[in-house]
Design a protein around this motif. Structure first.
Motif, PDB file in Angstrom:
ATOM      1  N   PRO A 128       0.106 -18.593   3.758  1.00  8.83           N
ATOM      2  CA  PRO A 128      -1.267 -18.527   5.481  1.00  8.83           C
ATOM      3  C   PRO A 128      -1.878 -17.551   4.906  1.00  8.83           C
ATOM      4  CG  PRO A 128       1.587 -18.424   5.572  1.00  8.83           C
ATOM      5  CD  PRO A 128       1.283 -18.245   3.938  1.00  8.83           C
ATOM      6  N   ARG A 129      -2.726 -17.955   5.855  1.00 12.14           N
ATOM      7  CA  ARG A 129      -4.144 -17.827   6.115  1.00 12.14           C
ATOM      8  C   ARG A 129      -4.116 -15.766   5.993  1.00 12.14           C
ATOM      9  NH1 ARG A 129      -5.903 -21.868   9.499  1.00 12.14           N
ATOM     10  NH2 ARG A 129      -5.981 -23.572   7.719  1.00 12.14           N
ATOM     11  N   PRO A 130      -3.048 -15.345   7.420  1.00 10.28           N
ATOM     12  CA  PRO A 130      -2.382 -13.804   7.547  1.00 10.28           C
ATOM     13  C   PRO A 130      -2.629 -12.781   6.438  1.00 10.28           C
ATOM     14  CG  PRO A 130      -2.480 -15.084   9.058  1.00 10.28           C
ATOM     15  CD  PRO A 130      -2.126 -15.991   8.234  1.00 10.28           C
ATOM     16  N   VAL A 131      -2.104 -13.577   5.435  1.00  9.60           N
ATOM     17  CA  VAL A 131      -1.782 -12.516   3.969  1.00  9.60           C
ATOM     18  C   VAL A 131      -2.676 -12.021   3.620  1.00  9.60           C
ATOM     19  CG1 VAL A 131      -0.592 -12.388   1.883  1.00  9.60           C
ATOM     20  CG2 VAL A 131       0.789 -13.688   3.660  1.00  9.60           C
ATOM     21  N   TYR A 132      -4.273 -12.735   3.370  1.00  9.18           N
ATOM     22  CA  TYR A 132      -5.303 -13.472   3.017  1.00  9.18           C
ATOM     23  C   TYR A 132      -6.390 -12.203   3.435  1.00  9.18           C
ATOM     24  CZ  TYR A 132      -3.615 -16.489  -0.537  1.00  9.18           C
ATOM     25  OH  TYR A 132      -2.838 -17.429  -1.243  1.00  9.18           O
ATOM     26  N   ASP A 133      -6.129 -12.230   5.159  1.00  6.76           N
ATOM     27  CA  ASP A 133      -7.240 -11.418   5.346  1.00  6.76           C
ATOM     28  C   ASP A 133      -6.712 -10.073   5.689  1.00  6.76           C
ATOM     29  OD1 ASP A 133      -8.548 -13.590   6.841  1.00  6.76           O
ATOM     30  OD2 ASP A 133      -7.125 -13.513   8.691  1.00  6.76           O
ATOM     31  N   ALA A 134      -4.789  -9.589   5.435  1.00 13.45           N
ATOM     32  CA  ALA A 134      -4.773  -8.508   5.466  1.00 13.45           C
ATOM     33  C   ALA A 134      -5.332  -8.057   4.453  1.00 13.45           C
ATOM     34  CB  ALA A 134      -3.260  -8.456   5.922  1.00 13.45           C
ATOM     35  N   ALA A 135      -4.881  -8.359   3.170  1.00 11.51           N
ATOM     36  CA  ALA A 135      -5.296  -7.795   1.843  1.00 11.51           C
ATOM     37  C   ALA A 135      -6.884  -7.740   1.870  1.00 11.51           C
ATOM     38  CB  ALA A 135      -5.410  -9.326   0.717  1.00 11.51           C
ATOM     39  N   ASP A 136      -7.628  -8.359   2.486  1.00 16.42           N
ATOM     40  CA  ASP A 136      -9.085  -8.234   2.492  1.00 16.42           C
ATOM     41  C   ASP A 136      -9.969  -6.844   3.000  1.00 16.42           C
ATOM     42  OD1 ASP A 136      -9.506 -10.243   2.001  1.00 16.42           O
ATOM     43  OD2 ASP A 136     -10.326 -11.829   3.368  1.00 16.42           O
ATOM     44  N   GLU A 137      -8.587  -6.513   4.699  1.00 17.83           N
ATOM     45  CA  GLU A 137      -8.864  -5.698   5.113  1.00 17.83           C
ATOM     46  C   GLU A 137      -8.468  -4.312   4.358  1.00 17.83           C
ATOM     47  OE1 GLU A 137      -6.723  -6.817   8.878  1.00 17.83           O
ATOM     48  OE2 GLU A 137      -8.404  -8.685   9.322  1.00 17.83           O
ATOM     49  N   LEU A 138      -7.282  -4.248   3.917  1.00 19.25           N
ATOM     50  CA  LEU A 138      -6.594  -3.268   3.270  1.00 19.25           C
ATOM     51  C   LEU A 138      -7.324  -3.548   1.997  1.00 19.25           C
ATOM     52  CD1 LEU A 138      -3.016  -3.389   4.520  1.00 19.25           C
ATOM     53  CD2 LEU A 138      -5.082  -1.676   5.706  1.00 19.25           C
ATOM     54  N   GLY A 139      -7.163  -4.204   1.542  1.00 16.29           N
ATOM     55  CA  GLY A 139      -8.594  -3.298  -0.205  1.00 16.29           C
ATOM     56  C   GLY A 139      -6.947  -3.681  -1.068  1.00 16.29           C
ATOM     57  N   VAL A 140      -6.661  -4.335  -1.222  1.00 19.93           N
ATOM     58  CA  VAL A 140      -5.546  -4.886  -1.729  1.00 19.93           C
ATOM     59  C   VAL A 140      -6.188  -5.953  -2.505  1.00 19.93           C
ATOM     60  CG1 VAL A 140      -3.192  -5.608  -2.044  1.00 19.93           C
ATOM     61  CG2 VAL A 140      -3.726  -3.700  -0.663  1.00 19.93           C
ATOM     62  N   LEU A 141      -5.769  -5.889  -4.247  1.00 20.81           N
ATOM     63  CA  LEU A 141      -6.316  -6.869  -4.784  1.00 20.81           C
ATOM     64  C   LEU A 141      -5.660  -7.775  -4.941  1.00 20.81           C
ATOM     65  CD1 LEU A 141      -8.783  -4.695  -7.545  1.00 20.81           C
ATOM     66  CD2 LEU A 141      -9.147  -5.970  -5.018  1.00 20.81           C
ATOM     67  N   LEU A 142      -5.603  -9.107  -4.907  1.00 15.63           N
ATOM     68  CA  LEU A 142      -4.902 -10.327  -5.265  1.00 15.63           C
ATOM     69  C   LEU A 142      -4.590 -11.692  -6.571  1.00 15.63           C
ATOM     70  CD1 LEU A 142      -5.036 -11.641  -1.271  1.00 15.63           C
ATOM     71  CD2 LEU A 142      -3.121 -10.631  -2.895  1.00 15.63           C
ATOM     72  N   LEU A 143      -3.510 -11.592  -7.175  1.00 19.47           N
ATOM     73  CA  LEU A 143      -3.707 -12.458  -8.397  1.00 19.47           C
ATOM     74  C   LEU A 143      -3.254 -14.048  -7.711  1.00 19.47           C
ATOM     75  CD1 LEU A 143      -4.106  -9.681  -9.962  1.00 19.47           C
ATOM     76  CD2 LEU A 143      -3.172 -10.640 -12.167  1.00 19.47           C
ATOM     77  N   GLN A 144      -3.845 -14.752  -7.418  1.00 18.98           N
ATOM     78  CA  GLN A 144      -3.759 -15.990  -7.391  1.00 18.98           C
ATOM     79  C   GLN A 144      -2.981 -17.445  -7.798  1.00 18.98           C
ATOM     80  OE1 GLN A 144      -3.253 -17.007  -3.309  1.00 18.98           O
ATOM     81  NE2 GLN A 144      -2.223 -18.513  -4.651  1.00 18.98           N
ATOM     82  N   ASP A 145      -1.800 -17.676  -7.372  1.00 19.33           N
ATOM     83  CA  ASP A 145      -1.790 -18.198  -8.437  1.00 19.33           C
ATOM     84  C   ASP A 145      -1.208 -19.735  -7.427  1.00 19.33           C
ATOM     85  OD1 ASP A 145      -0.201 -16.720 -10.393  1.00 19.33           O
ATOM     86  OD2 ASP A 145       2.272 -17.534  -9.953  1.00 19.33           O
ATOM     87  N   VAL A 155       0.648  -1.488   0.131  1.00 21.62           N
ATOM     88  CA  VAL A 155       0.094   0.029   0.129  1.00 21.62           C
ATOM     89  C   VAL A 155       1.237   1.170   0.392  1.00 21.62           C
ATOM     90  CG1 VAL A 155      -1.188   1.362   1.175  1.00 21.62           C
ATOM     91  CG2 VAL A 155      -1.821  -1.056   1.117  1.00 21.62           C
ATOM     92  N   ASP A 156       1.982   1.235   0.637  1.00 21.43           N
ATOM     93  CA  ASP A 156       3.012   2.424   0.930  1.00 21.43           C
ATOM     94  C   ASP A 156       3.722   2.136  -0.341  1.00 21.43           C
ATOM     95  OD1 ASP A 156       4.460   4.003   2.474  1.00 21.43           O
ATOM     96  OD2 ASP A 156       6.199   2.907   2.018  1.00 21.43           O
ATOM     97  N   ALA A 157       3.957   1.683  -1.048  1.00 20.76           N
ATOM     98  CA  ALA A 157       4.204   1.817  -2.170  1.00 20.76           C
ATOM     99  C   ALA A 157       3.434   2.470  -3.726  1.00 20.76           C
ATOM    100  CB  ALA A 157       5.437   0.357  -3.290  1.00 20.76           C
ATOM    101  N   GLY A 158       1.879   2.518  -3.143  1.00 20.55           N
ATOM    102  CA  GLY A 158       0.819   2.693  -4.403  1.00 20.55           C
ATOM    103  C   GLY A 158       0.725   1.891  -5.484  1.00 20.55           C
ATOM    104  N   LEU A 159       0.484   0.510  -4.361  1.00 18.80           N
ATOM    105  CA  LEU A 159       0.591  -0.547  -5.470  1.00 18.80           C
ATOM    106  C   LEU A 159      -1.395  -0.871  -5.214  1.00 18.80           C
ATOM    107  CD1 LEU A 159       2.763  -2.806  -5.137  1.00 18.80           C
ATOM    108  CD2 LEU A 159       2.503  -1.466  -7.225  1.00 18.80           C
ATOM    109  N   ASP A 160      -1.745  -1.272  -6.018  1.00 20.05           N
ATOM    110  CA  ASP A 160      -2.912  -1.773  -6.193  1.00 20.05           C
ATOM    111  C   ASP A 160      -3.313  -3.093  -5.821  1.00 20.05           C
ATOM    112  OD1 ASP A 160      -4.823   0.741  -6.907  1.00 20.05           O
ATOM    113  OD2 ASP A 160      -3.966   0.636  -8.169  1.00 20.05           O
ATOM    114  N   ALA A 161      -2.839  -3.811  -6.238  1.00 17.31           N
ATOM    115  CA  ALA A 161      -2.502  -5.479  -6.245  1.00 17.31           C
ATOM    116  C   ALA A 161      -1.105  -6.127  -6.322  1.00 17.31           C
ATOM    117  CB  ALA A 161      -3.043  -5.756  -7.969  1.00 17.31           C
ATOM    118  N   LEU A 162      -1.626  -7.266  -5.708  1.00 20.94           N
ATOM    119  CA  LEU A 162      -0.522  -8.669  -5.516  1.00 20.94           C
ATOM    120  C   LEU A 162      -0.433  -9.245  -6.657  1.00 20.94           C
ATOM    121  CD1 LEU A 162       0.354  -7.889  -1.685  1.00 20.94           C
ATOM    122  CD2 LEU A 162       1.504  -6.829  -4.393  1.00 20.94           C
ATOM    123  N   ARG A 163       0.793 -10.032  -7.175  1.00 17.75           N
ATOM    124  CA  ARG A 163       0.387 -11.718  -7.743  1.00 17.75           C
ATOM    125  C   ARG A 163       1.136 -12.474  -6.423  1.00 17.75           C
ATOM    126  NH1 ARG A 163       3.536 -14.313 -12.810  1.00 17.75           N
ATOM    127  NH2 ARG A 163       2.583 -16.475 -12.863  1.00 17.75           N
TER     128      ARG A 163
END
Length: 706
Positions: free
Chosen positions: A329-346, A314-322
């Protein structure tokens, strides 16, 4: 109860198996391993690739009548054979989802028990023919090639339920608007016998649906759907808020709750059109990066560390992470949900696999949707990363390697044409709400000439940095979504390098254990050109920063025409390595982090980049653009341009508006390069009458006389 803490462990030879399963009291040869953990952390297993037998004694009262008891291994890396009191329970495979076993009958025999788990994580010896679905954790160039992640990396639980257990609970939001959200639900119910049950659905604690159902003995898949009126919509961080909703299912037997599961989700609708993503009908250009694991040893990553990686994005100005080549682990997805960062999931298929993995890949693909489908941050699934396993650079940038690369892209193969289609179809059937891509990094090929997202390492593995500009003009389709590009840079946290030996470093050791690609550095930033290690390190970071900036500015200028976004490679390091990341394993930023942050600002002003070297008398004609990602127009803005050189300068001014979520051409500057030696500097400044200076940019060229 949780069976965490110290377990007895030893290499799983025949004697050890008999010792554990037969409850022999002779403990000679056993070591103590922590669960959750990885066996490589113990000195006795520091180089171990063989199976390890874990054993733990525990006491627990017998389950009450009508109750059932379960053992769940929350995370096995990667395969196991599981025993309780000498009885065989099963052979789970798959590192990212839980594995459960019914131990009710065994638990009624006694209060004292021994659980034994033989864990195997076979090493993978190359990037083709892999047999474990572990993605980047084995045989990847961003980690030590000899690293083995084996172990019980998540907790082991023993718990009781009623006669019917909710084994899995899948939640996916099919569509949502201001009026209603339609949510698809699926539960797997495990019943001790055929019986009638009541299935109750709750949203934020309120019952919204209830039905009577008949279930058979064993496993039963139950599907249903609910509508939620007047939903609070979940948005990406740049478009709105991120309200989250808890959806729960209860299974009731004869008026008593037998088991319950819940998922926290967000109500939103995702759509893709030719690699342009929209959420709730709002189009969004995705500025992203590839996210590596927080740590190579997943059990060691703390919740704070995992959340920090998302916060740094978020600090880097990114909207998404692949989520690159792994399921986190689950906390990565919880944080993305809470901070509004979109995920492209491999899905964790990385490079080439043996034919034997197909059945397990299909099974685990369905488990991936069960495990992650409820997270609103996930907007895309990708079945396989780089399935051709023959990218230019992996085999060197030779003519033979290039021919092999082109052939592997165009000709059918088992990985690309068979395995990936099976995994894609499985995910689509489990989750019809998201785009599912069969593979990443595959160019358009016969018969449909469609292709997917693209990986181009111009300026690193092949060609020159500016070759991406020529490709974008010649074949625009292949830069619709550029999901990998970048260059390696040496980190500031480099205690793993014996810098006192400069320039005679142990290059082979650094290549195998720390990812450094010496043969590419010799071409791009040759170590031989620098007197000290620090000079070379700074030069590698400057090179990486310039490459990333060039690619990002180009793709942002081509916003929606045709580019739908990008994910630079990569964001972070999971271990001490020399890699493409902009944050090292201690999260110290390289120069590339600031370059990405500036290039990903909501509003930027850019020029066609001038050549690195210009000659006196050359005519430069450079277009200027303002890229506005904001949802409101910039009205009445001015762009000031200053070209300066030793002994002179020239200025231009342009005025106008920049529409919301758009790219506007400001004008063109024409400049005859002056007859002087030195640096030609081009400075841009975008100013708004109310907001002041909104964006700046600078370009540099060297003037020669020939």
């Amino acid at each position: 109860m949780e069976l965490n803490g110290t377990w007895r462990a030893m290499r799983a030879d025949d004697d050890a198996r008999r010792n554990a399963i037969g409850l022999d009291v002779d403990d000679s040869g056993w070591a103590e391993l922590e669960v959750p953990g990885h066996w490589r952390h113990h000195p006795d297993f520091a180089d171990n690739d063989d199976p390890v037998l874990y054993r733990r004694r525990f006491s627990m009262p017998k389950p009450d009548d009508g109750r059932r008891r379960w053992i769940t291994l929350d995370g096995v890396f990667y395969q196991a054979d599981v025993f309780l009191d000498g009885a065989y329970l099963g052979d789970p495979e798959g590192y990212f989802f839980p594995h459960s076993f019914d131990v009710t009958a065994l638990s009624r025999i006694d209060d004292e028990h021994v659980v034994a788990v033989e864990v195997a994580c076979p090493p993978q010896h190359g990037y083709r023919g892999k047999r474990t679905i572990t993605g980047v954790f084995q045989q990847w160039d961003g980690l030590d090639r000899d690293w083995n992640p084996g172990g019980l990396w998540r907790p082991v639980h023993v718990y009781d339920t009623g006669p019917v257990r909710v084994d899995r609970f899948r939640v996916v939001c099919r569509d949502a608007d201001q009026i209603r959200a339609h949510v698809l639900l699926q539960a797997r119910l495990d019943s001790d016998t055929a019986r009638a049950v009541t299935l109750r659905t709750l949203v934020d604690g309120d019952v919204v649906a209830e039905s009577e159902r008949r279930v058979a003995k064993g496993s039963n898949d139950v599907k249903w759907a609910i509508d939620i009126a007047d939903p609070r919509l979940w948005w990406p961080r740049s478009l709105g808020d991120q309200p989250l909703t808890t959806i729960a299912v209860e299974v009731e037997v004869e008026g008593v709750c037998s088991d319950r599961r819940h998922r926290r989700t967000g109500l939103r609708q995702v759509a893709w059109n030719d690699w342009r993503c929209s959420v709730n009908g709002e189009r969004l250009f995705l500025k992203g990066a590839n996210l590596a694991p927080t740590r190579a040893a997943l059990a060691d990553a703390t919740v704070d560390e995992m959340r920090r990686d998302i916060e740094l994005a978020v600090d880097a100005g990114l909207d998404a992470l692949r989520v690159h080549g792994h399921i986190a682990p689950r906390p990565v997805y919880d944080a993305a949900d809470e901070l509004g960062v979109l995920l492209l999931q491999d899905f964790p298929l990385q490079w080439g696999y043996a034919r034997s993995v197909r059945a397990q890949a299909v099974h685990q693909a369905e488990a991936a949707v069960d495990t992650l489908g409820h997270h609103p941050s996930i907007v895309q699934w990708n079945a396989h990363n780089d399935p051709v396993a023959a990218g230019v650079g992996m085999d060197g940038d030779s003519t033979r390697a290039r021919i092999r690369y082109v052939a592997s892209q165009q000709l059918p193969s088992w990985n690309k044409s068979v395995l990936d289609r099976w995994v894609k179809r499985t995910i689509e059937q489990a989750d019809p709400t998201r785009l599912v891509v069969p593979h990443s990094g595959v160019l358009p090929h016969l018969p449909m000439l469609d292709g997917t997202d693209s990986h181009f390492y111009f300026g690193w593995y092949h060609g020159h940095v500016r070759d991406i500009d020529r490709l974008a003009k010649a074949v625009p389709r292949v830069i619709r979504f550029l999901s990998e590009f970048g260059a390696q840079a040496v980190p500031d946290s480099a205690d793993f390098i014996d810098t006192d030996a400069w320039p005679d470093l142990d290059w082979d050791h650094l290549a195998r254990h720390h990812g450094l690609q010496k043969w590419v550095f010799d071409e791009r930033v040759p170590p031989a050109d620098f007197a000290t290690f620090d000079q070379w390190r700074r030069a590698t970071q400057r090179y990486q920063a310039a490459l990333l900036r060039h690619h990002i500015e180009l793709l942002r200028r081509l916003k929606y025409a045709p580019a739908g976004g990008f994910c630079m490679f990569s964001f972070n390091d999971p271990a001490p390595v020399v890699s493409w990341s902009v944050l090292d394993h201690e999260r110290r930023p390289k120069a590339g982090f600031d370059a990405v942050k500036r290039a990903c600002a909501p509003v930027i002003v850019v020029a066609d980049p001038p050549p690195a070297i210009v000659a006196a008398g050359d005519r430069l004609s450079l277009d200027l653009h303002v890229v506005n990602d904001r949802r409101e127009a910039i009205l009445g803005a001015t762009v000031d341009v200053t070209a300066s050189w030793p002994g002179g300068s020239r200025r231009w001014r342009f005025a106008g508006d920049a529409d919301a979520d758009a790219v506007e051409k400001v004008g063109t500057i024409d400049l005859d390069v002056p007859a002087t030696l030195g640096a030609l500097r081009l400075e841009l400044a975008l100013t708004h009458p109310d907001d002041g200076q909104v964006a700046t940019n600078t370009y540099r060229s060297a003037i020669t006389t020939s």
